[in-house]
Design a protein around this motif. Structure first.
Motif, PDB file in Angstrom:
ATOM      1  N   ARG A 199      47.014  55.776  36.221  1.00 25.93           N
ATOM      2  CA  ARG A 199      46.484  54.954  34.883  1.00 25.93           C
ATOM      3  C   ARG A 199      47.538  53.839  34.669  1.00 25.93           C
ATOM      4  NH1 ARG A 199      43.691  58.613  30.555  1.00 25.93           N
ATOM      5  NH2 ARG A 199      45.690  59.926  31.129  1.00 25.93           N
ATOM      6  N   LEU A 200      48.685  54.121  34.745  1.00 24.20           N
ATOM      7  CA  LEU A 200      49.931  53.188  34.360  1.00 24.20           C
ATOM      8  C   LEU A 200      50.524  52.835  35.523  1.00 24.20           C
ATOM      9  CD1 LEU A 200      51.142  55.034  31.279  1.00 24.20           C
ATOM     10  CD2 LEU A 200      49.671  52.993  31.425  1.00 24.20           C
ATOM     11  N   ASP A 201      50.002  52.751  36.763  1.00 25.47           N
ATOM     12  CA  ASP A 201      50.453  52.352  37.899  1.00 25.47           C
ATOM     13  C   ASP A 201      50.806  50.812  38.009  1.00 25.47           C
ATOM     14  OD1 ASP A 201      50.700  53.366  40.875  1.00 25.47           O
ATOM     15  OD2 ASP A 201      50.391  51.310  40.854  1.00 25.47           O
ATOM     16  N   ASP A 202      52.043  50.465  38.530  1.00 27.39           N
ATOM     17  CA  ASP A 202      52.563  49.187  38.023  1.00 27.39           C
ATOM     18  C   ASP A 202      51.797  48.231  38.909  1.00 27.39           C
ATOM     19  OD1 ASP A 202      54.434  48.826  36.495  1.00 27.39           O
ATOM     20  OD2 ASP A 202      56.452  49.080  37.845  1.00 27.39           O
ATOM     21  N   ASN A 203      51.018  48.767  40.205  1.00 26.41           N
ATOM     22  CA  ASN A 203      50.343  47.918  41.168  1.00 26.41           C
ATOM     23  C   ASN A 203      49.125  48.320  40.974  1.00 26.41           C
ATOM     24  OD1 ASN A 203      53.151  48.328  43.053  1.00 26.41           O
ATOM     25  ND2 ASN A 203      52.468  46.448  42.907  1.00 26.41           N
ATOM     26  N   PHE A 222      52.203  47.943  28.238  1.00 25.59           N
ATOM     27  CA  PHE A 222      52.294  46.798  29.116  1.00 25.59           C
ATOM     28  C   PHE A 222      51.958  45.704  28.655  1.00 25.59           C
ATOM     29  CE2 PHE A 222      52.112  50.217  32.334  1.00 25.59           C
ATOM     30  CZ  PHE A 222      53.323  50.324  32.784  1.00 25.59           C
ATOM     31  N   GLY A 223      51.078  45.735  27.552  1.00 27.42           N
ATOM     32  CA  GLY A 223      50.471  44.783  26.832  1.00 27.42           C
ATOM     33  C   GLY A 223      51.322  43.858  26.120  1.00 27.42           C
ATOM     34  N   ARG A 265      48.952  38.478  25.212  1.00 26.36           N
ATOM     35  CA  ARG A 265      47.771  39.406  25.801  1.00 26.36           C
ATOM     36  C   ARG A 265      47.906  39.181  27.372  1.00 26.36           C
ATOM     37  NH1 ARG A 265      43.428  40.211  22.237  1.00 26.36           N
ATOM     38  NH2 ARG A 265      44.571  41.162  20.325  1.00 26.36           N
ATOM     39  N   LEU A 266      49.218  38.752  27.908  1.00 26.11           N
ATOM     40  CA  LEU A 266      49.263  39.070  29.186  1.00 26.11           C
ATOM     41  C   LEU A 266      49.861  40.410  29.385  1.00 26.11           C
ATOM     42  CD1 LEU A 266      51.356  35.932  30.266  1.00 26.11           C
ATOM     43  CD2 LEU A 266      48.801  36.480  30.877  1.00 26.11           C
ATOM     44  N   PHE A 267      50.116  41.025  30.690  1.00 24.48           N
ATOM     45  CA  PHE A 267      50.523  42.464  30.751  1.00 24.48           C
ATOM     46  C   PHE A 267      51.865  42.264  31.722  1.00 24.48           C
ATOM     47  CE2 PHE A 267      45.996  43.271  30.043  1.00 24.48           C
ATOM     48  CZ  PHE A 267      46.023  44.482  29.236  1.00 24.48           C
ATOM     49  N   ARG A 268      52.851  43.023  31.118  1.00 24.41           N
ATOM     50  CA  ARG A 268      54.137  42.804  31.978  1.00 24.41           C
ATOM     51  C   ARG A 268      54.201  44.165  32.793  1.00 24.41           C
ATOM     52  NH1 ARG A 268      58.602  41.749  27.913  1.00 24.41           N
ATOM     53  NH2 ARG A 268      58.570  39.445  28.917  1.00 24.41           N
ATOM     54  N   HIS A 269      53.509  44.304  33.991  1.00 25.73           N
ATOM     55  CA  HIS A 269      53.715  45.117  34.892  1.00 25.73           C
ATOM     56  C   HIS A 269      54.673  44.296  36.007  1.00 25.73           C
ATOM     57  CE1 HIS A 269      49.907  46.864  33.521  1.00 25.73           C
ATOM     58  NE2 HIS A 269      50.092  47.788  34.206  1.00 25.73           N
ATOM     59  N   GLY A 329      51.895  39.231  38.722  1.00 25.29           N
ATOM     60  CA  GLY A 329      51.434  38.741  37.232  1.00 25.29           C
ATOM     61  C   GLY A 329      50.126  38.761  36.841  1.00 25.29           C
ATOM     62  N   ILE A 330      49.240  37.988  37.385  1.00 21.39           N
ATOM     63  CA  ILE A 330      47.945  37.956  36.980  1.00 21.39           C
ATOM     64  C   ILE A 330      46.919  39.070  37.251  1.00 21.39           C
ATOM     65  CG2 ILE A 330      48.065  35.333  36.660  1.00 21.39           C
ATOM     66  CD1 ILE A 330      46.208  35.222  39.047  1.00 21.39           C
ATOM     67  N   GLU A 331      47.368  39.892  38.308  1.00 22.19           N
ATOM     68  CA  GLU A 331      46.659  40.954  39.022  1.00 22.19           C
ATOM     69  C   GLU A 331      46.099  41.916  37.963  1.00 22.19           C
ATOM     70  OE1 GLU A 331      49.558  43.956  40.967  1.00 22.19           O
ATOM     71  OE2 GLU A 331      49.645  41.781  41.691  1.00 22.19           O
ATOM     72  N   HIS A 332      46.775  41.987  36.631  1.00 14.51           N
ATOM     73  CA  HIS A 332      46.591  43.137  35.953  1.00 14.51           C
ATOM     74  C   HIS A 332      45.474  42.672  34.816  1.00 14.51           C
ATOM     75  CE1 HIS A 332      49.011  46.271  37.893  1.00 14.51           C
ATOM     76  NE2 HIS A 332      49.739  45.162  37.914  1.00 14.51           N
ATOM     77  N   LEU A 333      45.287  41.211  34.742  1.00 17.57           N
ATOM     78  CA  LEU A 333      44.454  40.875  33.836  1.00 17.57           C
ATOM     79  C   LEU A 333      42.742  41.230  34.247  1.00 17.57           C
ATOM     80  CD1 LEU A 333      45.757  37.136  33.419  1.00 17.57           C
ATOM     81  CD2 LEU A 333      45.797  39.021  31.636  1.00 17.57           C
ATOM     82  N   THR A 334      42.677  41.568  35.329  1.00 16.27           N
ATOM     83  CA  THR A 334      41.235  41.972  35.660  1.00 16.27           C
ATOM     84  C   THR A 334      40.934  43.366  35.308  1.00 16.27           C
ATOM     85  OG1 THR A 334      39.731  42.061  37.659  1.00 16.27           O
ATOM     86  CG2 THR A 334      41.862  43.005  37.960  1.00 16.27           C
ATOM     87  N   MET A 335      42.014  44.167  34.805  1.00 20.27           N
ATOM     88  CA  MET A 335      41.812  45.593  34.553  1.00 20.27           C
ATOM     89  C   MET A 335      40.958  46.129  33.608  1.00 20.27           C
ATOM     90  SD  MET A 335      44.842  48.210  32.815  1.00 20.27           S
ATOM     91  CE  MET A 335      44.986  47.227  31.754  1.00 20.27           C
ATOM     92  N   VAL A 336      41.085  45.434  32.485  1.00 24.23           N
ATOM     93  CA  VAL A 336      40.194  45.835  31.473  1.00 24.23           C
ATOM     94  C   VAL A 336      38.716  45.307  31.576  1.00 24.23           C
ATOM     95  CG1 VAL A 336      39.770  45.496  28.869  1.00 24.23           C
ATOM     96  CG2 VAL A 336      41.849  45.703  29.679  1.00 24.23           C
TER      97      VAL A 336
END
Length: 698
Positions: free
Chosen positions: A540-544, A574-575, A579-583, A587-594
């Protein structure tokens, strides 16, 4: 009522820890319009606002060169006391309201790429100074001049070492200044134009700055974002998650508006010239991941730029396919816009190109257009934008697949990148298992989705009938997903022969999501193997991979509390305040997560049946409006007191609709209130629909 389109930042951004620069994703307040991005920052001199733009790149070819996306410039505001710090982000208005100790600032970006800044302070104090600074790195050619009373700043990259010239101009004009009720206010308009926007970019920008209208453009900016968020809506009891859902969609839309230059790894929050991997288009999930959620969220318009760099690479893709003795298209691991070469490296063992042992990059690129196809069934759009690309990628795999004992297998295709597949120190034996892998599980999923997609497209479009038997044979006889026993349970194996398992990333689950090959309609044994694999280690907390791990959990029906906890852990760990995520992994790929995870928990449709709240805690109320289902349906429903309280379905293309909801007793067509006949098969209700009609199911 909590406003979940709002965020407040109450302290200066921190981008260092003990003097060490943190990973490049910035923490400062962020504002964007689809092309331009602004990031708040500060240094020892005061307030900074970094400016970046999706189409400002240095086109230096070759891997590990100084090419890539570059910063446009920085807006420096002097004489601003930051001892008190408050910035309010209004996502549904595209607006920032800033209050510092001695200054108030309002800021927004108009749709036509004009930055507006209003600065207010006591009339007894001096107004903050406004200056524009251009980076002097990467050998850019910078200049300043005044045109028609407007301050102009130009940054260019040219010369023999670039494939094409790139240039950007910032034209800054003070619109007005006034004193009222003891306060002094000055307003500025800053037009930003590149040579890709207009060949006469200087003339264009000067004209925009000369004619800019603060009030009119503020209204138009708010109308734009109100319209964007009206396309769909999710309402949850957990307002923190709902707020991150909305802000994530805002940030994604904020960098997907330039149809010729879709976002690379870091979108348009580039603050200097040295972002990792040149900010390029990484094709083995990073480029695709931000688009995972856009169709289910009913924002197919955000896809409009996706195919441009992909199609720009097709001539090169033919050449790469021939390296492997195949027709069609094959891709390296990454490239830039306008077919920018960021992949050539002479000591690479695979033809001097960064394939990193993988053959699946073009197939991964097809995931998003196939998603677009199934969710829109827009035949004209598919023909114009992506049918040819998907067809040619399928042609590569027709040649590359090997049929053995009646089954198609994939050989010599690594599940994970082989990062050191180059140089004198590379030892083949160390990576032999990856290099000579058979049936990498992610590739099996991607190839199955690819052929399902092209087969469906071709039949709907009545094209390439000569290929139907070939595709049917591949779909029917592609190898099963490899499995093995791990910790006493049968799990998916990363490849049939070669690498068995890795404890990082989510490659071993991407055949579930985003490749959509397993879901709640799948065989129970397959679902059990999927769940065993899912829980072998918690990613769940995977960087990729959190952006695919969490939605995959919804697809196979894991405990919804586990997924909600995962979302909240990501927000906590990471939030960022903006409201960006620092993985680490892009960069922007984790914005799709929620949004991707929540959408899959609330509604699923990828197996031809619409499922309502399929992975949701029925004790928690929730509702959604106009989530988009495969088959081109817009679905709205509410869960209340543990029961589905309402259901409406709008048919965009007039296709047959299948809904897993056994309690339906009537289907009413809204346009004339006519009762529509339907069929029941177990828990599934099926009915015929008409183009652009809405149906109430009760």
């Amino acid at each position: 009522m909590v406003n979940t389109y709002f965020n407040e930042i109450t302290s200066k951004p921190v981008n260092t820890d003990g003097g060490k620069i943190l990973y490049k994703i910035p923490a400062g307040a962020f504002c964007s319009n689809g092309d331009l991005g602004l990031v708040f920052d500060n240094d020892e001199k005061g307030l900074l606002i970094h400016i970046s733009k999706c189409d400002f790149w240095k086109f230096t070819p070759g891997a590990q060169k100084d090419g890539g996306i570059k910063a446009v410039g920085t807006l420096r505001l002097g004489n601003v006391d930051l001892s008190e710090y408050n910035i309010k982000q209004y996502f549904d208005k595209g607006l920032l309201e800033c209050r510092f100790a001695n200054t108030e600032i309002e800021l927004f970006i108009a749709p036509e790429n004009i930055i507006y800044v209003s600065i207010k302070t006591s009339d007894s104090e001096k107004l903050p100074t406004v200056d524009i600074e251009l980076p002097d790195t990467c050998n850019s050619d910078n200049s300043e001049f005044v045109e028609n009373g407007i301050n102009c700043f130009v940054r260019k990259f040219g010369g023999d070492d670039v494939e094409r010239e790139s240039a950007v101009i910032l034209c800054c004009r003070q619109i007005d200044e006034c004193i009222s009720d003891g306060f002094r206010t000055a307003r500025y308009g800053i037009a930003v134009v590149t040579n890709f926007d207009d060949e006469k970019y200087v003339e264009k920008a000067v004209g925009m700055a000369s004619d800019c209208n603060y009030e009119d453009d503020k209204v138009r900016t708010e109308e734009k974002w109100k319209s964007f968020f009206s396309a769909s809506k999710v309402t949850l009891e957990d307002k923190e998650i709902e707020s991150f859902y909305n802000s994530s969609l805002y940030h994604l839309a904020g960098c997907m508006g330039n149809k010729e230059f879709p976002p690379g790894l870091f979108g348009n929050f580039v603050t200097d010239d040295f972002f990792p991997w040149a900010g390029d288009y990484h094709m083995n999930y990073n480029y695709e991941a931000p688009y995972y959620c856009i169709f289910s969220s009913n924002h197919p318009e955000l896809f409009d730029g996706y195919m441009v760099p992909v199609n720009d690479m097709t001539e090169n893709a033919k050449k790469f396919a021939k390296f492997f003795g195949c027709r069609g298209y094959a891709f390296p691991v990454s490239f830039g816009p306008k077919a920018l070469d960021v992949y050539t490296q002479k000591d690479c063992k695979e033809h001097g190109v960064l394939f990193l042992g993988q053959k699946s990059h073009a197939a991964y690129a097809c995931v998003i257009p196939v998603m677009h196809w199934f969710s829109t069934y827009d035949k004209e759009y598919a023909l114009e934008n992506y049918y040819d690309f998907v067809l040619n990628t399928a042609a590569f795999w027709e040649d590359y697949l090997v049929k053995k004992n009646g089954r198609y297998i994939i050989k010599n295709d690594a599940a994970h990148e082989i990062p050191y597949y180059r140089g004198e120190k590379f030892r083949y034996i160390t990576h032999k298992g990856q290099i000579e892998a058979v049936n990498a599980i992610n590739s099996l999923g991607l190839v199955k989705l690819l052929f399902n997609g092209i087969y469906d497209m071709a039949k709907e479009l009545n094209l390439n009938p000569e290929k139907y038997p070939v595709w049917e044979d591949i779909i029917e006889n592609l190898s099963d997903f490899p499995t093995f026993i791990k910790k006493g349970k049968r799990c998916f194996r990363y490849s049939k022969r070669g690498i068995r398992w890795r404890d990082d990333n989510t490659v071993g689950l991407q055949h579930i999501y985003p490749a959509s090959q397993i879901g709640l309609s799948s065989d129970e044994k397959l679902l059990k193997i999927a769940k065993n694999t899912y829980f072998i280690n918690d990613r769940r907390l995977d960087d990729n991979g959190s952006n695919s791990y969490l939605p995959a959990g919804a697809r196979i029906g894991v405990d919804p509390a586990f997924l909600i906890e995962g979302i909240k852990q990501n927000i906590k760990e990471f939030g960022l305040p903006n409201r960006l995520f620092r993985h680490h992994g892009g960069g922007i790929e984790h914005l799709t997560m929620v949004p991707a995870t929540i959408n899959e928990m609330l509604m699923q449709s990828h197996q031809g049946v619409i499922r309502l709240f399929p992975c949701w805690d029925r004790k928690m109320s929730a509702s959604f409006e106009n989530l988009r289902a495969d088959g081109a349906f817009l679905v709205s429903s509410e869960l209340k007191n543990g029961q589905i309280a309402s259901l409406k379905i709008k048919s965009i293309q007039g296709r047959k609709c299948n809904v897993c909801f056994s309690e339906i007793t009537k289907i009413i067509r809204e346009s004339d209130k006519a009762q529509i006949p339907f069929e029941k098969d177990g828990n599934t209700v099926s009915f015929e629909t008409q183009f652009n009609e809405t149906y109430t199911l009760i």
